[in-house]
Design a protein around this motif. Structure first.
Motif, mmCIF file in Angstrom:
data_model
loop_
_atom_site.group_PDB
_atom_site.id
_atom_site.type_symbol
_atom_site.label_atom_id
_atom_site.label_comp_id
_atom_site.label_asym_id
_atom_site.label_seq_id
_atom_site.Cartn_x
_atom_site.Cartn_y
_atom_site.Cartn_z
ATOM 1 N N GLU A 164 1.220 4.115 -2.910
ATOM 2 C CA GLU A 164 0.997 5.531 -2.604
ATOM 3 C C GLU A 164 2.097 6.401 -3.220
ATOM 4 O OE1 GLU A 164 0.287 8.542 1.216
ATOM 5 O OE2 GLU A 164 1.341 6.643 1.510
ATOM 6 N N GLU B 140 1.419 6.485 -7.032
ATOM 7 C CA GLU B 140 0.258 7.308 -7.380
ATOM 8 C C GLU B 140 0.541 8.792 -7.175
ATOM 9 O OE1 GLU B 140 -2.417 6.458 -8.853
ATOM 10 O OE2 GLU B 140 -2.275 4.276 -8.766
ATOM 11 N N THR B 141 1.291 9.117 -6.126
ATOM 12 C CA THR B 141 1.648 10.517 -5.884
ATOM 13 C C THR B 141 2.457 11.081 -7.034
ATOM 14 O OG1 THR B 141 1.632 10.258 -3.479
ATOM 15 C CG2 THR B 141 2.933 12.075 -4.369
ATOM 16 N N ALA C 74 0.829 -1.207 0.000
ATOM 17 C CA ALA C 74 0.000 0.000 0.000
ATOM 18 C C ALA C 74 0.863 1.257 0.000
ATOM 19 C CB ALA C 74 -0.929 -0.007 1.215
ATOM 20 N N ASP C 75 1.947 1.258 0.770
ATOM 21 C CA ASP C 75 2.821 2.431 0.845
ATOM 22 C C ASP C 75 3.571 2.650 -0.463
ATOM 23 O OD1 ASP C 75 2.039 2.977 3.420
ATOM 24 O OD2 ASP C 75 3.754 1.984 4.362
ATOM 25 N N LEU D 53 5.796 13.520 -0.574
ATOM 26 C CA LEU D 53 4.714 12.627 -0.186
ATOM 27 C C LEU D 53 3.987 13.269 0.988
ATOM 28 C CD1 LEU D 53 3.976 9.788 -1.360
ATOM 29 C CD2 LEU D 53 4.982 8.833 0.715
ATOM 30 N N ASN D 54 2.956 14.038 0.679
ATOM 31 C CA ASN D 54 2.204 14.787 1.696
ATOM 32 C C ASN D 54 3.099 15.772 2.450
ATOM 33 O OD1 ASN D 54 -0.188 13.237 1.142
ATOM 34 N ND2 ASN D 54 0.726 11.570 2.329
#
Length: 512
Positions: free
Chosen positions: A64, A67-68, A60-61, A384-385
């Motif tokens: 992420e 996708e980012t 999942a990470d 990443l965020n």
């Protein structure tokens, strides 16, 4: 419109004028540009976030991250699969990495091959996958009791040299030993043979960075193999030999797989060599790391360089602007991308990094040099965020539209096949095209372009790129592409091209 077989309203195939990948135009939104990001696994810098994460969380990470950076229109990931004498894939040449499972030599549970899985996920999103290895670093500390019996320290103790300040020592492979060079070449060969990667990537760690009061003790191998050379010459020759062997091994195995290196940003200072850069760097590739990118370019042993220019544009001792100009003027026979240090944003004694425009400005100035074809950024977690003000600027300006990496200079060729449409079906919500599978070219992607109903189709306009579809292993003779067509695009024009494994794009098939 009814379904048609072997028929479409209009198909025309045109030949594009020859495009020189070394001659990037100064344009706001380039169609071709390398946009890479390093995903560091050592010490769990970027991924996995914690070395005891479950396989489900690891996956999942990683998704992420993909996708980012897909949303930001990046097109390449440089993923660290060997940070020292361990691995992120099953192999008899090294133990499983402690950064993956918490304990060196322990396989993932439930079992999976992280490298194969990451490559599949990256390609599915249109990324090139560059497999990043650190050849000479054997351990990250000297706690040898934590090493697996399969680690080379335990298998080949005579290959190891301890180096570093007290409390920060590491073991390194001795670059002067022929058996070490053969072993490291074999490590690369196995990865190239077994995995569908786009590139092998080395970073700046060759001979270790010089440390005050420390000596890299390779006296024994120098005495045996020095062959009358000075120590410095012999060390550079050792690195050159490995680079050459790795290069030939890759190309003999899979000629489309690139070999790239991201050296330290300064070759030599002008104060030492008139051919050097106008810098005052405390260490340099040539004199301290015994790495000579000029030789690698001269003999075409590499496909690309990514010099790490992790300084601000106006840094007093190592200016990004001056070093960019130096690398642009001194490159030959290879693609040049520039490495940028996003980890320094709001996090450096140089307060220029507090300016959210520092990285966007670095991208802009990079584009002004015709023979520099893009950038790579260290490292993945920093966008990443984080630093949303910077990412917003880049997404709305520099990376507003997608881009394709150029085929590197040594891999340019004509793609014989163009997409040949077999069937076409159009409804009020979607268009479905099927293509004959290419017979003469090894194709990685099919590109889809769409022009608005009042515009002319132009595959050199990146705003018209709407999809980059990975071709999976051939299992049937037709490739089906489904494109959603909102009402505003109901009467649009389309173009389709192939991108081969070398990064070359075919002539387009146009559909009105």
């Amino acid at each position: 419109m009814n379904k048609h077989t072997f028929f479409i309203i209009l198909i025309s195939i045109i030949l594009l004028p020859f495009w020189d990948g070394n001659a990037q135009e100064k344009i706001t939104h380039p169609k071709n540009e390398f946009r890479g990001v390093w995903i560091a696994t050592v010490a769990n810098i970027d991924w996995p976030k914690i070395n005891t994460d479950s396989v489900t969380k690891q996956k999942a990470d990683f998704i992420e991250i993909l996708e980012t950076y897909k949303k930001m229109n990046y097109n390449a990931v440089i993923v660290q699969i060997r940070s020292s004498g361990e691995a992120f894939y099953p192999t008899e040449l090294a133990p499983w990495s402690r950064y993956l499972t918490g304990k060196e030599g322990k396989a993932p549970t439930p079992f999976y091959d992280p490298l194969e899985w990451m490559i599949t996920e990256a390609h599915a999103r249109g990324f090139e996958f560059h497999a990043w290895l650190n050849p000479y670093r054997a351990t990250m500390d000297i706690k040898t009791e934590n090493l697996s019996p399969k680690h080379d320290f335990n298998r080949h103790r005579n290959w190891m040299i301890k180096y570093g300040q007290s409390g920060k020592e590491k073991f390194y492979y001795d670059p002067g030993l022929p058996e070490v060079q053969s072993h490291l070449t074999k490590v690369v060969e196995e990865v190239v043979q077994n995995y569908d990667i786009d590139a092998i990537h080395f970073d700046d760690y060759f001979y270790p960075y010089r440390e005050v009061g420390q000596t890299f003790n390779d006296k024994s191998s120098f005495a045996k193999y020095g062959n009358g050379l000075k120590l410095e010459e012999w060390r550079r020759a050792n690195v050159d030999t490995l680079v050459k062997r790795v290069s030939h091994t890759i190309k003999d195995c899979k000629p489309w797989v690139q070999f790239g290196i991201s050296p330290f940003g300064v070759w030599r200072n002008k104060s030492v060599d008139p051919k050097g850069s106008d810098t005052e760097s405390g260490q340099t590739n040539y004199d301290d790391l015994y790495a000579d990118p000029m030789t690698w370019m001269e003999y075409k042993w590499i496909d690309y360089l990514v010099p790490q220019l992790y300084w601000s544009m106006e840094h007093p001792k190592a200016s990004y602007s001056k070093l960019l100009k130096w690398w642009a003027e001194n490159s030959k026979n290879t693609a040049i991308y520039i490495g940028n240090g996003t980890y320094k944003i709001n996090n450096d004694s140089d307060k220029r990094w507090n300016n959210p425009m520092e990285i966007p400005n670095q991208i802009d100035i990079t584009r002004t040099y015709k023979n520099v074809q893009g950038n790579a950024f260290f490292s993945a977690k920093w966008f990443l965020n984080k630093h949303q003000n910077v990412t917003k600027i880049i997404m709305e300006n520099q990376y507003k539209y997608p881009a394709l990496p150029y085929a590197v200079p040594n891999l340019k060729q004509i793609v014989i096949d163009s997409p040949a449409i077999s069937t076409f079906e159009n409804t009020t919500t979607k268009s479905i095209f099927s293509f004959k599978y290419p017979l003469n070219s090894k194709v990685r992607y099919i590109m889809v372009y769409r022009a608005k109903r009042t515009s002319k189709i132009d595959i050199n306009d990146p705003s018209q790129i709407i999809d980059k579809i990975t071709l999976t292993q051939k299992c049937e003779d037709l490739i089906t592409v489904t494109i959603l067509t909102p009402k505003e695009n109901e009467h649009s024009s389309y173009a389709f091209t192939y991108v081969d494994f070398y990064g070359n794009e075919s002539t387009p098939t146009l559909v009105n």
